[in-house]
Design a protein around this motif. Structure first.
Motif, PDB file in Angstrom:
ATOM      1  N   PHE A 147       0.816  -1.216   0.000  1.00 13.57           N
ATOM      2  CA  PHE A 147       0.000   0.000   0.000  1.00 13.57           C
ATOM      3  C   PHE A 147       0.851   1.267   0.000  1.00 13.57           C
ATOM      4  O   PHE A 147       0.515   2.249  -0.654  1.00 13.57           O
ATOM      5  CB  PHE A 147      -0.935   0.005   1.223  1.00 13.57           C
ATOM      6  N   GLY A 148       1.953   1.241   0.741  1.00 17.62           N
ATOM      7  CA  GLY A 148       2.749   2.456   0.893  1.00 17.62           C
ATOM      8  C   GLY A 148       3.706   2.728  -0.245  1.00 17.62           C
ATOM      9  O   GLY A 148       4.013   3.886  -0.539  1.00 17.62           O
ATOM     10  N   ALA A 149       4.207   1.644  -0.873  1.00 17.80           N
ATOM     11  CA  ALA A 149       5.213   1.837  -1.926  1.00 17.80           C
ATOM     12  C   ALA A 149       4.862   1.116  -3.221  1.00 17.80           C
ATOM     13  O   ALA A 149       5.634   1.161  -4.177  1.00 17.80           O
ATOM     14  CB  ALA A 149       6.579   1.359  -1.425  1.00 17.80           C
ATOM     15  N   GLY A 150       3.716   0.457  -3.249  1.00 23.39           N
ATOM     16  CA  GLY A 150       3.306  -0.249  -4.465  1.00 23.39           C
ATOM     17  C   GLY A 150       4.105  -1.501  -4.740  1.00 23.39           C
ATOM     18  O   GLY A 150       4.068  -2.031  -5.858  1.00 23.39           O
ATOM     19  N   VAL A 151       4.822  -1.996  -3.742  1.00 24.12           N
ATOM     20  CA  VAL A 151       5.675  -3.171  -3.952  1.00 24.12           C
ATOM     21  C   VAL A 151       4.836  -4.434  -3.783  1.00 24.12           C
ATOM     22  O   VAL A 151       4.106  -4.573  -2.798  1.00 24.12           O
ATOM     23  CB  VAL A 151       6.836  -3.178  -2.934  1.00 24.12           C
ATOM     24  N   PRO A 152       4.928  -5.396  -4.697  1.00 23.73           N
ATOM     25  CA  PRO A 152       4.184  -6.652  -4.539  1.00 23.73           C
ATOM     26  C   PRO A 152       4.638  -7.393  -3.285  1.00 23.73           C
ATOM     27  O   PRO A 152       5.813  -7.352  -2.907  1.00 23.73           O
ATOM     28  CB  PRO A 152       4.547  -7.453  -5.803  1.00 23.73           C
ATOM     29  N   SER A 153       3.708  -8.077  -2.634  1.00 24.78           N
ATOM     30  CA  SER A 153       4.048  -8.800  -1.400  1.00 24.78           C
ATOM     31  C   SER A 153       5.056  -9.910  -1.661  1.00 24.78           C
ATOM     32  O   SER A 153       5.748 -10.358  -0.729  1.00 24.78           O
ATOM     33  CB  SER A 153       2.778  -9.384  -0.766  1.00 24.78           C
ATOM     34  N   GLU A 154       5.150 -10.339  -2.915  1.00 24.30           N
ATOM     35  CA  GLU A 154       6.117 -11.390  -3.234  1.00 24.30           C
ATOM     36  C   GLU A 154       7.558 -10.946  -2.980  1.00 24.30           C
ATOM     37  O   GLU A 154       8.442 -11.781  -2.768  1.00 24.30           O
ATOM     38  CB  GLU A 154       5.976 -11.821  -4.694  1.00 24.30           C
ATOM     39  N   ILE A 155       7.782  -9.630  -2.992  1.00 19.17           N
ATOM     40  CA  ILE A 155       9.134  -9.130  -2.712  1.00 19.17           C
ATOM     41  C   ILE A 155       9.565  -9.534  -1.303  1.00 19.17           C
ATOM     42  O   ILE A 155      10.738  -9.851  -1.058  1.00 19.17           O
ATOM     43  CB  ILE A 155       9.192  -7.597  -2.865  1.00 19.17           C
ATOM     44  N   VAL A 156       8.614  -9.527  -0.362  1.00 17.55           N
ATOM     45  CA  VAL A 156       8.944  -9.934   1.002  1.00 17.55           C
ATOM     46  C   VAL A 156       9.377 -11.393   1.029  1.00 17.55           C
ATOM     47  O   VAL A 156      10.295 -11.772   1.761  1.00 17.55           O
ATOM     48  CB  VAL A 156       7.744  -9.707   1.945  1.00 17.55           C
ATOM     49  N   ARG A 157       8.722 -12.209   0.208  1.00 19.67           N
ATOM     50  CA  ARG A 157       9.133 -13.613   0.148  1.00 19.67           C
ATOM     51  C   ARG A 157      10.536 -13.737  -0.425  1.00 19.67           C
ATOM     52  O   ARG A 157      11.292 -14.651  -0.060  1.00 19.67           O
ATOM     53  CB  ARG A 157       8.149 -14.414  -0.709  1.00 19.67           C
ATOM     54  N   ILE A 158      10.908 -12.825  -1.316  1.00 19.53           N
ATOM     55  CA  ILE A 158      12.283 -12.817  -1.822  1.00 19.53           C
ATOM     56  C   ILE A 158      13.254 -12.503  -0.686  1.00 19.53           C
ATOM     57  O   ILE A 158      14.308 -13.132  -0.558  1.00 19.53           O
ATOM     58  CB  ILE A 158      12.444 -11.795  -2.967  1.00 19.53           C
ATOM     59  N   VAL A 159      12.891 -11.520   0.142  1.00 17.93           N
ATOM     60  CA  VAL A 159      13.738 -11.171   1.292  1.00 17.93           C
ATOM     61  C   VAL A 159      13.884 -12.368   2.221  1.00 17.93           C
ATOM     62  O   VAL A 159      15.000 -12.749   2.619  1.00 17.93           O
ATOM     63  CB  VAL A 159      13.153  -9.966   2.061  1.00 17.93           C
ATOM     64  N   ILE A 160      12.752 -12.999   2.576  1.00 24.35           N
ATOM     65  CA  ILE A 160      12.788 -14.148   3.482  1.00 24.35           C
ATOM     66  C   ILE A 160      13.581 -15.295   2.859  1.00 24.35           C
ATOM     67  O   ILE A 160      14.418 -15.926   3.517  1.00 24.35           O
ATOM     68  CB  ILE A 160      11.356 -14.596   3.833  1.00 24.35           C
TER      69      ILE A 160
END
Length: 365
Positions: free
Chosen positions: A316-329
């Motif tokens: 919501f804040g930066a338009g980043v897909p939630s899948e990016i978090v899975r990349i981080v994890i």
């Protein structure tokens, strides 16, 4: 503090996970830049999502709680030389046991809730105990049997809910009676209606039990000894088969408690599941990052749960897909697993610190 616990908190053991986290965040930032997103705004949005209001803080704690249980379950088995890949199934069976008691019985609250918790925990323990029995008595590899039991647990739970507990016209069970629910009402109000429940408190207690049981009891010594060297443990007179069964049962109890508090504290019913919840598999990553230690599991659960809940803020804040978090994890897990790469970065820091300590010692002399 025992020597085993001291080893968990040496500078090198703390630096490797810390550097792995930083590298994971860096890889995530690179992925965002490649997609045209601003990583600084994204990470700030993630933190704002977690800490921006009492409600979001409460919901972040709620997201962390099941990872505490599944992380402990995996770490406990690892510490005793077993690979419990079936935590997901044990989590589901814990949910199912609690739902059966919560829906079908009408009891006073001081009996109903504790009974649902105990039944769910025992069902998770027995489900894992089946894996331990096959390992101890039949020599079946626990990785294979526990993975297969994950699927059996999923479809068995769906069958029980659809056949005996179904709410007419819905794809979920009837509501669990309020006398069995485990929410903390005053804390819910304090955290602006966030879904706070007793599972968080019990999870922290289980962290302490994990430590005390394995490092402060004779039984824990036997569990660790069998995990380190079953042949030596057998020669020393320990009952290896019974210890394997016991270890898997305890691990399953921890996993089952995670499922128990998801239905009793968060949802109040059990749905027909199309796939796994994923908490069991995330628990493997939590245990790995936490070095299979009690405090490590707690910190890793906070990291993974916070990243998972905060991913919506990045969207919501930066338009980043939630899948990016899975990349981080995924990147964090990769660097922890490939600790040789991290050690190449950590070793110069450790060598410099050792030389500095040596110079200080020489000057003092």
């Amino acid at each position: 503090m025992s020597d085993g616990i001291r080893k968990m908190f040496t500078p090198s053991s703390l630096l490797v996970p810390l550097v792995s986290i930083l590298l994971g965040l860096l890889v995530g930032a690179i992925a965002m830049l490649a997609g045209g997103y601003n990583p600084i705004v994204a990470y700030l949005s993630l933190f704002d999502r977690i800490f921006g209001s009492p409600y979001h803080m409460g919901e972040a704690i709620r997201a962390i709680t099941p990872l505490l249980f599944t992380g402990i379950a995996v770490a406990f088995a690892f510490r005793t030389g077993l690979f419990n890949i079936g935590v997901e199934g044990q989590f589901i069976m814990g949910m199912t046991g609690a739902t059966i008691i919560g829906v079908t019985l009408k009891l006073p609250w001081y009996v109903h809730g504790p009974l649902a918790v105990v039944v769910g925990a025992l069902l998770g323990g027995l489900w894992a105990g089946l894996v331990g029995y096959l390992k101890a008595r039949r020599g079946v590899n626990e990785v294979i049997s526990s993975i297969m039991l994950n699927w059996i647990a999923l479809y068995l739970a769906n069958y029980i809910v659809s056949r005996y507990l179904m709410e007419p016209g819905q794809q979920k069970s009837k509501p669990i009676h309020e006398s069995a629910l485990m929410s903390i009402d005053w804390l819910v109000e304090l955290m602006d209606r966030a879904r706070m429940h007793w599972g968080t408190v019990v999870g922290l207690i289980c962290i302490a039990i994990f430590y005390v049981l394995l490092w402060r009891t004779k039984q824990g010594y036997e569990l660790r000894a069998v995990g380190l060297n079953p042949d030596a443990a057998l020669y020393a007179g320990m009952n290896v088969n019974r210890t394997i069964l016991k270890s898997m049962f305890y691990s399953g109890v921890f996993a089952g408690l995670g499922g128990v508090f998801e239905v009793l504290g968060v949802f109040g019913n059990q749905t027909i599941m199309a796939s796994y919840w994923g908490y069991g598999f995330d628990g493997i990553a939590v245990a790995l990052l936490g070095g299979n230690s009690p405090i490590g599991v707690l910190l890793a659960a906070m990291l993974f749960g916070g990243l998972t809940y905060g991913s919506a803020g990045m969207s919501f804040g930066a338009g980043v897909p939630s899948e990016i978090v899975r990349i981080v994890i995924g990147s964090v897990i990769f660097f922890v697993a490939a600790h040789g790469i991290v050690l190449l970065l950590v070793k110069p820091l450790m060598s410099g610190r050792a030389r500095a300590d040596k110079r200080r010692g020489g000057n003092a002399a």
